[in-house]
Motif scaffolding. Structure first.
Motif, mmCIF file in Angstrom:
data_model
loop_
_atom_site.group_PDB
_atom_site.id
_atom_site.type_symbol
_atom_site.label_atom_id
_atom_site.label_comp_id
_atom_site.label_asym_id
_atom_site.label_seq_id
_atom_site.Cartn_x
_atom_site.Cartn_y
_atom_site.Cartn_z
ATOM 1 N N GLU A 77 0.764 -1.318 0.021
ATOM 2 C CA GLU A 77 0.002 0.052 -0.202
ATOM 3 C C GLU A 77 0.953 1.267 0.047
ATOM 4 O O GLU A 77 1.959 1.305 0.310
ATOM 5 N N ILE A 78 0.355 2.310 -0.479
ATOM 6 C CA ILE A 78 0.712 3.660 -0.358
ATOM 7 C C ILE A 78 0.264 4.706 0.322
ATOM 8 O O ILE A 78 -1.166 4.870 0.078
ATOM 9 N N SER A 79 0.702 5.472 1.346
ATOM 10 C CA SER A 79 -0.035 6.279 2.267
ATOM 11 C C SER A 79 -0.120 7.622 1.681
ATOM 12 O O SER A 79 0.839 8.075 1.001
ATOM 13 N N PRO A 80 -1.059 8.500 2.210
ATOM 14 C CA PRO A 80 -1.159 9.514 1.797
ATOM 15 C C PRO A 80 0.065 10.546 2.276
ATOM 16 O O PRO A 80 0.378 11.459 1.615
ATOM 17 N N LEU A 81 0.668 10.324 3.122
ATOM 18 C CA LEU A 81 1.788 10.905 3.825
ATOM 19 C C LEU A 81 3.019 10.604 2.647
ATOM 20 O O LEU A 81 3.926 11.673 2.361
ATOM 21 N N MET A 82 3.027 9.579 2.332
ATOM 22 C CA MET A 82 4.097 9.387 1.094
ATOM 23 C C MET A 82 3.814 10.232 -0.035
ATOM 24 O O MET A 82 4.631 10.841 -0.946
ATOM 25 N N LEU A 83 2.519 10.294 -0.440
ATOM 26 C CA LEU A 83 2.215 10.845 -1.765
ATOM 27 C C LEU A 83 2.198 12.540 -1.537
ATOM 28 O O LEU A 83 2.658 12.957 -2.548
ATOM 29 N N ALA A 84 2.067 12.993 -0.435
ATOM 30 C CA ALA A 84 2.135 14.416 -0.070
ATOM 31 C C ALA A 84 3.326 15.074 -0.494
ATOM 32 O O ALA A 84 3.513 16.118 -0.703
ATOM 33 N N GLU A 85 4.412 14.176 -0.329
ATOM 34 C CA GLU A 85 5.958 14.727 -0.819
ATOM 35 C C GLU A 85 5.957 14.869 -2.482
ATOM 36 O O GLU A 85 6.911 15.477 -3.026
ATOM 37 N N LEU A 86 5.184 13.997 -3.076
ATOM 38 C CA LEU A 86 5.195 13.832 -4.423
ATOM 39 C C LEU A 86 4.270 14.959 -5.348
ATOM 40 O O LEU A 86 4.143 15.043 -6.381
ATOM 41 N N CYS A 87 3.004 14.670 -4.704
ATOM 42 C CA CYS A 87 1.895 15.164 -5.437
ATOM 43 C C CYS A 87 0.837 15.940 -4.731
ATOM 44 O O CYS A 87 1.001 16.078 -3.597
ATOM 45 N N ILE A 107 -14.749 2.749 3.234
ATOM 46 C CA ILE A 107 -13.190 2.541 3.103
ATOM 47 C C ILE A 107 -13.042 4.111 2.352
ATOM 48 O O ILE A 107 -11.934 4.750 2.449
ATOM 49 N N VAL A 108 -13.868 4.504 1.317
ATOM 50 C CA VAL A 108 -13.531 5.507 0.448
ATOM 51 C C VAL A 108 -13.824 6.996 1.602
ATOM 52 O O VAL A 108 -12.732 7.665 1.390
ATOM 53 N N ASN A 109 -14.555 6.652 2.316
ATOM 54 C CA ASN A 109 -14.698 7.774 3.520
ATOM 55 C C ASN A 109 -13.194 8.027 4.209
ATOM 56 O O ASN A 109 -12.826 8.925 4.562
ATOM 57 N N LYS A 110 -12.648 6.525 4.758
ATOM 58 C CA LYS A 110 -11.605 6.911 5.409
ATOM 59 C C LYS A 110 -10.444 7.510 4.372
ATOM 60 O O LYS A 110 -9.444 8.152 5.103
ATOM 61 N N LYS A 111 -10.267 7.144 3.271
ATOM 62 C CA LYS A 111 -9.199 7.389 2.259
ATOM 63 C C LYS A 111 -9.438 9.123 2.211
ATOM 64 O O LYS A 111 -8.464 9.809 2.128
ATOM 65 N N VAL A 112 -10.804 9.580 2.083
ATOM 66 C CA VAL A 112 -10.976 11.034 2.007
ATOM 67 C C VAL A 112 -10.342 11.725 3.070
ATOM 68 O O VAL A 112 -9.545 12.730 3.042
ATOM 69 N N LYS A 113 -10.711 11.300 4.264
ATOM 70 C CA LYS A 113 -10.321 11.578 5.635
ATOM 71 C C LYS A 113 -8.587 11.619 5.856
ATOM 72 O O LYS A 113 -8.083 12.915 6.125
ATOM 73 N N ALA A 114 -8.155 10.546 5.452
ATOM 74 C CA ALA A 114 -6.621 10.536 5.330
ATOM 75 C C ALA A 114 -5.988 11.380 4.282
ATOM 76 O O ALA A 114 -4.836 12.126 4.730
ATOM 77 N N ALA A 115 -6.592 11.574 3.268
ATOM 78 C CA ALA A 115 -5.837 12.323 2.220
ATOM 79 C C ALA A 115 -6.040 13.921 2.558
ATOM 80 O O ALA A 115 -5.019 14.499 2.357
ATOM 81 N N LEU A 116 -7.094 14.203 2.963
ATOM 82 C CA LEU A 116 -7.152 15.719 3.563
ATOM 83 C C LEU A 116 -6.284 15.834 4.671
ATOM 84 O O LEU A 116 -5.668 16.948 4.646
#
Ligand code: PEP
Length: 254
Positions: A77-87, A107-116
């Motif tokens: 898996e790839i975490s939002p924290l990892m992505l935040a450095e890239l995009c 799951i979508v709800n958890k992902k939205v919250k984690a991304a934000l």
């Protein structure tokens, strides 16, 4: 005035080498077009190299998915924290994720919250299947998906929503401009009820589903549609450029 967003979802296409070639073919042309936010969403493995190629331009970068945990024993898996450095952006809840990877509203709800939380801008996808449209359930489905995805989310930030009827994705059978406009207006109303008028008037709601240079103008001319999530046509430089250019021209003429 909402600035239109055209995001290219490359899906599971392009090796790293092919991604470099594709970006090289279109980044100058994209950079010349003003008044539209242009975002490329290549596969994870190409994010870093594409980030370098578009450095210093107005082109933005997004991922196609993320996990909802920040780190840990979640092999693959790839975490939002990892992505935040890239995009800046991340597509969440695409119908292919819902269908093939069993992503539920929860799951979508958890992902939205984690991304934000990680400072990413989600592009939240919602849309009905063909049988649901045919049985008159379109509004129920998009309402349920939108409300589930945004449950407990206090601040939407710059979150965008993409209305993508499943029957239109990758099929060559796009919705009509009027159909898309009507459902997007309905989604804006859901946001209005949840978050108030200021948020609903600011939020960008895109259409996605077989957008091509031949039909892009029809969508972009609609009052409720703030851009497009483009799949197939986003991995053809000339087609993606044409969609972005037509969007800019239509907005300029307004
Ligand atoms: C998508 O993948 O989000 C999409 C809309 O695909 P296509 O444009 O190929 O229908």
């Amino acid at each position: 005035m909402r600035i239109p967003l055209i995001a290219g979802n490359w899906k599971m296409h392009t090796t790293v080498g092919e991604a470099v070639k594709l970006v090289t073919e279109m980044h100058r042309g994209l950079e010349e077009i003003d008044g539209v936010e242009k975002t490329l969403c290549p596969p994870f493995v190409s994010l870093a190299v594409v980030k370098e190629l578009i450095k210093g331009t107005s082109i933005k970068l997004g991922a196609q998915n993320c996990y909802y945990e920040e780190k840990g024993a979640f092999t693959g898996e790839i975490s939002p924290l990892m992505l935040a450095e890239l995009c800046e952006y991340v597509i969440i809840g695409h119908s292919e994720r819902r269908q093939y990877f069993h992503e539920t509203g929860e799951i979508v709800n958890k992902k939205v919250k984690a991304a934000l939380k990680a400072g990413l801008t989600p592009i939240l996808c919602v849309g009905e299947r063909l049988a649901e449209r045919e049985s008159g359930e379109t509004e129920d489905v998009v309402k349920e998906q939108t409300e589930a995805a945004l449950a407990g989310v206090e601040t939407l930030g710059s979150l965008a929503i993409a209305y993508e009827p499943v029957w239109a994705i990758g099929t060559g059978r796009a919705a009509t401009g009027a159909q898309a406009n009507e459902t997007i207006g309905f989604i804006r109303n859901i946001v209005d009820i949840k978050c108030g008028n200021a948020v609903s008037q600011n939020i960008r709601i895109l259409y996605g589903g077989s957008v091509t240079p031949a039909n892009a103008a029809e969508f972009m001319a609609q009052s409720e549609i703030d851009g497009a999530l483009v799949g197939g046509a986003s991995i053809k430089a000339d087609q993606f450029l044409s969609i972005v250019r037509q969007t800019a021209d239509i907005r300029r003429a307004r």
